[in-house]
Design a protein around this motif. Structure first.
Motif, PDB file in Angstrom:
ATOM      1  N   THR A  96       0.855  -1.189   0.000  1.00 23.87           N
ATOM      2  CA  THR A  96       0.000   0.000   0.000  1.00 23.87           C
ATOM      3  C   THR A  96       0.888   1.235   0.000  1.00 23.87           C
ATOM      4  N   ARG A  97       0.262   2.385  -0.013  1.00 28.57           N
ATOM      5  CA  ARG A  97       1.020   3.636  -0.080  1.00 28.57           C
ATOM      6  C   ARG A  97       1.274   4.244   1.294  1.00 28.57           C
ATOM      7  N   THR A  98       0.764   3.584   2.350  1.00 32.23           N
ATOM      8  CA  THR A  98       0.943   4.139   3.691  1.00 32.23           C
ATOM      9  C   THR A  98       2.404   4.056   4.113  1.00 32.23           C
ATOM     10  N   ARG A  99       2.767   4.792   5.150  1.00 32.25           N
ATOM     11  CA  ARG A  99       4.153   4.833   5.598  1.00 32.25           C
ATOM     12  C   ARG A  99       4.654   3.456   6.012  1.00 32.25           C
ATOM     13  N   LYS A 100       3.814   2.698   6.690  1.00 31.49           N
ATOM     14  CA  LYS A 100       4.217   1.371   7.152  1.00 31.49           C
ATOM     15  C   LYS A 100       3.796   0.367   6.089  1.00 31.49           C
ATOM     16  N   ASP A 101       4.531   0.394   4.980  1.00 37.26           N
ATOM     17  CA  ASP A 101       4.100  -0.340   3.794  1.00 37.26           C
ATOM     18  C   ASP A 101       4.848  -1.652   3.667  1.00 37.26           C
ATOM     19  N   THR A 102       4.278  -2.717   4.216  1.00 35.96           N
ATOM     20  CA  THR A 102       4.855  -4.039   4.104  1.00 35.96           C
ATOM     21  C   THR A 102       4.715  -4.550   2.685  1.00 35.96           C
ATOM     22  N   GLN A 103       5.794  -5.130   2.157  1.00 35.15           N
ATOM     23  CA  GLN A 103       5.769  -5.693   0.811  1.00 35.15           C
ATOM     24  C   GLN A 103       5.381  -7.166   0.898  1.00 35.15           C
ATOM     25  N   TYR A 104       4.378  -7.537   0.109  1.00 37.92           N
ATOM     26  CA  TYR A 104       3.901  -8.910   0.052  1.00 37.92           C
ATOM     27  C   TYR A 104       4.315  -9.500  -1.297  1.00 37.92           C
ATOM     28  N   PHE A 105       4.907 -10.691  -1.242  1.00 38.64           N
ATOM     29  CA  PHE A 105       5.515 -11.287  -2.418  1.00 38.64           C
ATOM     30  C   PHE A 105       4.630 -12.324  -3.095  1.00 38.64           C
ATOM     31  N   GLY A 106       4.809 -12.435  -4.412  1.00 34.65           N
ATOM     32  CA  GLY A 106       4.215 -13.501  -5.184  1.00 34.65           C
ATOM     33  C   GLY A 106       5.096 -14.738  -5.130  1.00 34.65           C
ATOM     34  N   PRO A 107       4.680 -15.815  -5.822  1.00 40.45           N
ATOM     35  CA  PRO A 107       5.418 -17.073  -5.777  1.00 40.45           C
ATOM     36  C   PRO A 107       6.667 -17.089  -6.652  1.00 40.45           C
ATOM     37  N   GLY A 108       6.773 -16.112  -7.554  1.00 43.94           N
ATOM     38  CA  GLY A 108       7.955 -16.031  -8.400  1.00 43.94           C
ATOM     39  C   GLY A 108       7.817 -16.762  -9.720  1.00 43.94           C
ATOM     40  N   THR A 109       8.667 -16.365 -10.670  1.00 44.79           N
ATOM     41  CA  THR A 109       8.828 -17.069 -11.939  1.00 44.79           C
ATOM     42  C   THR A 109      10.260 -17.568 -12.005  1.00 44.79           C
ATOM     43  N   ARG A 110      10.418 -18.881 -12.157  1.00 45.06           N
ATOM     44  CA  ARG A 110      11.758 -19.452 -12.285  1.00 45.06           C
ATOM     45  C   ARG A 110      12.154 -19.425 -13.747  1.00 45.06           C
ATOM     46  N   LEU A 111      13.174 -18.642 -14.085  1.00 44.02           N
ATOM     47  CA  LEU A 111      13.650 -18.514 -15.460  1.00 44.02           C
ATOM     48  C   LEU A 111      14.942 -19.307 -15.625  1.00 44.02           C
ATOM     49  N   THR A 112      14.945 -20.177 -16.621  1.00 40.05           N
ATOM     50  CA  THR A 112      16.146 -20.937 -16.958  1.00 40.05           C
ATOM     51  C   THR A 112      16.529 -20.615 -18.392  1.00 40.05           C
ATOM     52  N   VAL A 113      17.739 -20.131 -18.576  1.00 38.78           N
ATOM     53  CA  VAL A 113      18.243 -19.807 -19.912  1.00 38.78           C
ATOM     54  C   VAL A 113      19.278 -20.853 -20.293  1.00 38.78           C
ATOM     55  N   LEU A 114      18.974 -21.592 -21.369  1.00 34.21           N
ATOM     56  CA  LEU A 114      19.872 -22.680 -21.796  1.00 34.21           C
ATOM     57  C   LEU A 114      20.965 -22.191 -22.728  1.00 34.21           C
TER      58      LEU A 114
END
Lengths: 114, 112
Positions: A96-114
């Motif tokens: 959120t935009r409030t001062r005490k703005d905790t960041q909540y994470f997604g599960p991620g994308t695992r990228l593999t470059v061959l």
């Protein structure tokens, strides 16, 4: 409510190809962040969006990396001409935009470059 | 430059054996210190935010404390399900600085 979602969950590509990673933030969260996590390492900041303000791109490692955000919703991270060192998990977070703005994470994308 | 160092890198405990994880930091005006838990193949899960020295927060078997130079995550009588990597991060108080700076994490294993 729903958390941060990311797609795809896994992406395997060949060196030199372009890839697009997508992030859907939590509804109502105006701030959105991208981080990169290489194997066995901590998270590295890439880019930050806040509303209509200019994004903070200070963490992007090269001009092959770019990101866009449509209003206060979806964001895409694009990596052009991928290299093997781009292999990592790409994590998106929102807050959120409030001062005490905790960041909540997604599960991620695992990228593999061959 | 803001920096976060976590120790130890890895810790193995027996179920019920209490211990502490350390997070040392240098930051230009601390806005917040964050603890996250990360399970294999998943994104970090938020645990605590601490804002000023002397502050403490608790959740189940976990307790986080903060001084001007470091934070501790105390784990009391841990269970196997507490096994995970614990990440510490700081947010600078510099105007416009929103990013989190993370340590490399402590990989905690609780043996039954």
């Amino acid at each position: 409510g729903a958390g941060v979602s990311q797609s795809p969950s896994n992406k395997v590509t060949e060196k030199g190809k372009d890839v697009e990673l997508r992030c859907d933030p939590i509804s109502g969260h105006t701030a959105l962040y991208w981080y990169r996590q290489r194997l066995g390492q901590g998270l590295e900041f890439l880019i930050y969006f806040q509303g209509n303000s200019a994004p903070d791109k200070s963490g992007l490692p090269s001009d092959r990396f770019s990101a866009e955000r449509t209003g206060e919703s979806v964001s895409t991270l694009t990596i052009q001409r991928t290299q093997q060192e781009d292999s990592a998990v790409y994590l998106c977070a929102s807050s959120t935009r409030t001062r005490k703005d905790t960041q909540y994470f997604g599960p991620g994308t695992r990228l593999t470059v061959l | 430059e803001d920096q976060v160092t976590q120790s130890p890198e890895a810790l193995r405990l027996q179920e019920g054996e209490s211990s502490s994880l350390n997070c040392s930091y240098t930051v230009s005006g601390l806005r917040g210190l964050f603890w996250y838990r990360q399970d294999p193949g998943k994104g970090p899960e938020f645990l605590f935010t601490l804002y000023s020295a002397g502050e403490e927060k608790e959740k189940e078997r976990l307790k986080a404390t903060l001084t001007k130079k470091e934070s501790f995550l105390h784990i009391t009588a841990p269970k196997p399900e507490d096994s995970a990597t614990y990440l510490c991060a700081v947010q600078s108080g510099i105007q416009g600085a929103q990013k989190l700076v993370f340590g490399q994490g402590t990989r905690l294993t609780i043996n039954p």
